[in-house]
Scaffold this active site. Structure first.
Site, PDB file in Angstrom:
ATOM      1  N   HIS A 153       0.831  -1.213   0.000  1.00 21.99           N
ATOM      2  CA  HIS A 153       0.000   0.000   0.000  1.00 21.99           C
ATOM      3  C   HIS A 153       0.864   1.261   0.000  1.00 21.99           C
ATOM      4  O   HIS A 153       0.434   2.312   0.469  1.00 21.99           O
ATOM      5  CB  HIS A 153      -0.945   0.038   1.201  1.00 21.99           C
ATOM      6  CG  HIS A 153      -1.659  -1.257   1.440  1.00 21.99           C
ATOM      7  ND1 HIS A 153      -2.862  -1.565   0.862  1.00 21.99           N
ATOM      8  CD2 HIS A 153      -1.309  -2.367   2.170  1.00 21.99           C
ATOM      9  CE1 HIS A 153      -3.246  -2.787   1.229  1.00 21.99           C
ATOM     10  NE2 HIS A 153      -2.308  -3.291   2.009  1.00 21.99           N
ATOM     11  N   SER A 274      15.377  21.223 -17.000  1.00 23.32           N
ATOM     12  CA  SER A 274      14.234  22.072 -17.276  1.00 23.32           C
ATOM     13  C   SER A 274      14.728  23.360 -17.904  1.00 23.32           C
ATOM     14  O   SER A 274      15.807  23.855 -17.561  1.00 23.32           O
ATOM     15  CB  SER A 274      13.505  22.379 -15.964  1.00 23.32           C
ATOM     16  OG  SER A 274      12.718  23.546 -16.118  1.00 23.32           O
ATOM     17  N   LYS A 280      16.448  21.385 -11.803  1.00 17.90           N
ATOM     18  CA  LYS A 280      15.743  20.147 -12.125  1.00 17.90           C
ATOM     19  C   LYS A 280      16.598  19.127 -12.857  1.00 17.90           C
ATOM     20  O   LYS A 280      17.399  19.454 -13.720  1.00 17.90           O
ATOM     21  CB  LYS A 280      14.518  20.453 -13.016  1.00 17.90           C
ATOM     22  CG  LYS A 280      13.405  21.181 -12.319  1.00 17.90           C
ATOM     23  CD  LYS A 280      12.671  20.340 -11.274  1.00 17.90           C
ATOM     24  CE  LYS A 280      11.800  19.284 -11.894  1.00 17.90           C
ATOM     25  NZ  LYS A 280      10.534  19.825 -12.379  1.00 17.90           N
ATOM     26  N   GLU A 287       9.663   8.016 -17.252  1.00 13.48           N
ATOM     27  CA  GLU A 287       8.322   8.586 -17.453  1.00 13.48           C
ATOM     28  C   GLU A 287       7.789   8.259 -18.842  1.00 13.48           C
ATOM     29  O   GLU A 287       6.623   7.920 -19.028  1.00 13.48           O
ATOM     30  CB  GLU A 287       8.362  10.105 -17.277  1.00 13.48           C
ATOM     31  CG  GLU A 287       8.551  10.549 -15.848  1.00 13.48           C
ATOM     32  CD  GLU A 287       8.705  12.064 -15.781  1.00 13.48           C
ATOM     33  OE1 GLU A 287       7.753  12.730 -15.369  1.00 13.48           O
ATOM     34  OE2 GLU A 287       9.777  12.576 -16.149  1.00 13.48           O
TER      35      GLU A 287
END
Ligand code: ARG
Length: 455
Positions: A153, A274, A280, A287
């Site tokens: 979980h 970025s 970043k 992804e």
């Protein structure tokens, strides 16, 4: 190619609309391979003479070269890869080229081409999976003793070893490998000789052609041979499952590389920055793979829907099988390549993993097991430990930080040896059972895995 029956030429739009040459030219080399085997067989049964076979072989060699060096002129009015090549052959060698299509139809030809193409592509995918698995085994070995929290979980559950986690990924890939090999095996039957749908009146030696092309046998039923696309569906289903596995790995990589987890760092060469936020470092590759799993699922649904309710035998609908299939191949292969190179080269932050495992009462089950060993029934032990955890939370202390007296307040069977059990090392080492997370098991499984992938 079929002018005789028609009173006007095909409309230019319809010509382009119905053509497949834009996307089926990638099957050119297997189309030629199939034609050469068909020609050899026609020669063997006396339909082509020596000179004709030689001419066909020479012509095909030249066409192969033209395709390789980019000088081959693809024509939309010749609709597909099959007619483009056949027409060029006739242009080059004359009448012998016109004989090649004896006893054959584009229906059995295209069904053969796709199988040849897919069979070859699967071979490469199988190798890519093995490469990725080998990398995971190396990582599992070097991180066999690295402890991190295991989750259920997404809540801290029990301490596990990072090597064990990598071996879980290995198992997913092992099943993918076996499904792919299975699919490759089942599709290995030759459609050629089914002709348009009913078989052919020429005495073709289908077993000979099958042998030349390394198929196990000719398809047993001509109607099924030209219309079956199960193999494409099966492949896409297999690919969708494999992409689903990659998406699960991707999700963990994204989580782990966040500042909040900080369990791993992806190699810089797999990340991007970025344009606005200088700090970043984005996990783009995981992804993107996570996102691409969606489109492979889509291709599977496309193919299922394409085939649903189709009457026997070949229908033009089937031309729509190629784009989803080819895109699935490319997507899976690219994703495996990216992960196969990136994952084994992760930088593992052992300290951060260890610190995280120390939070969240990951060894509570171990304390319960300890009490069971001292004679308490498991349900009672569960209750006792629950109370101890609640106390720990209140005091802001881990179980291992409670004093012996505090512990004994929850149950008087607890003795000084309890602290050994409450350490993370004690917890993982205790799970030294087949399939368990103990480092000793990880080493054994790495060894077994290495043997498995050699077979
Ligand atoms: N381009 C076609 C396809 O990809 C080849 C088979 C065409 N056969 C036919 N009878 N029109 O399916």
């Amino acid at each position: 190619m079929w002018g005789g029956r028609f009173s006007e030429p095909t409309d230019a739009f319809v010509e382009a609309f119905t053509a497949s040459v834009f996307f089926d030219q990638r099957m050119a080399l297997v189309d030629i391979q199939g034609s050469l085997a068909h020609a050899k067989m026609l020669h063997r049964i006396g339909i082509l003479d020596d000179d004709e076979l030689t001419a066909i072989e020479k012509g095909m060699a030249q066409i192969t070269e033209e395709i390789d060096n980019g000088s081959f002129e693809w024509s939309v009015s010749l609709e597909d890869v099959h007619m483009n090549i056949e027409s060029r052959l006739t242009q080059l060698i004359g009448d012998a080229g016109k004989k090649l299509h004896t006893g054959r139809s584009r229906n059995d030809q295209v069904a053969t081409d796709i199988r040849l193409y897919l069979r070859q592509a699967i071979k490469q995918l199988l190798d890519q999976i093995r490469y990725f698995q080998a990398g995971l085994l190396n990582l599992a070995e070097s991180e066999a003793e690295t402890i991190l929290p295991g989750f259920t979980h997404l809540q801290v559950a029990q301490p596990i070893t990072f090597g064990h986690h990598m071996l879980a990924w290995f198992e997913m890939l092992e099943r993918d490998h076996s499904r792919l090999a299975d699919c490759q095996q089942r599709m290995n039957q030759l459609p050629l000789g089914a002709a348009a749908l009913a078989g052919t009146s020429y005495p073709l030696d289908r077993h000979y052609t099958a042998k030349l092309l390394d198929f196990d046998m000719p398809c047993r039923n001509s109607l099924d041979a030209v219309s079956d696309r199960d193999f494409a569906i099966e492949f896409c289903a297999t690919a969708a499952i494999c992409m689903t596995h990659l998406s699960r790995m991707a999700e963990e990589l994204v989580l782990w590389s966040s500042a909040q987890f900080n369990f791993i760092q992806l190699p810089d060469r797999y990340c991007t920055g970025s344009s606005i936020m200088p700090q970043k470092k984005n996990p783009d590759v995981p992804e993107l793979v996570r996102g691409k799993s969606g489109r492979v699922n889509g291709h599977l649904v496309s193919l299922l829907t394409l085939m649903k309710s189709q009457p026997l035998a070949y229908n033009k609908d089937n031309q729509e099988d190629k784009e989803p299939l080819f895109d699935t191949l490319e997507t899976l292969s690219g994703s495996l390549r990216a992960f196969g190179d990136m994952v084994p080269n992760l930088n593992v932050n052992r300290d951060a993993m260890y610190a995280a495992a120390k939070q969240g009462y990951a060894t509570a089950t171990d304390l319960a097991d300890y009490l069971v060993n001292k004679g308490l029934p498991f349900r009672d032990a569960h209750e006792v430990v629950g109370n101890a955890v609640a106390f720990g939370i209140q005091q802001g202390k881990d179980l291992s930080e409670l004093s012996l007296e505090e512990m004994q307040g929850f149950n008087n069977r607890i003795e000084a040896d309890v602290f050994e059990v409450l350490t993370l090392e004690g917890s993982v080492n205790a799970r030294n059972i087949v399939g368990g997370t103990a480092p000793d098991q990880v080493y054994l499984q790495v060894e077994a895995g290495r043997k498995l992938i050699l077979d």
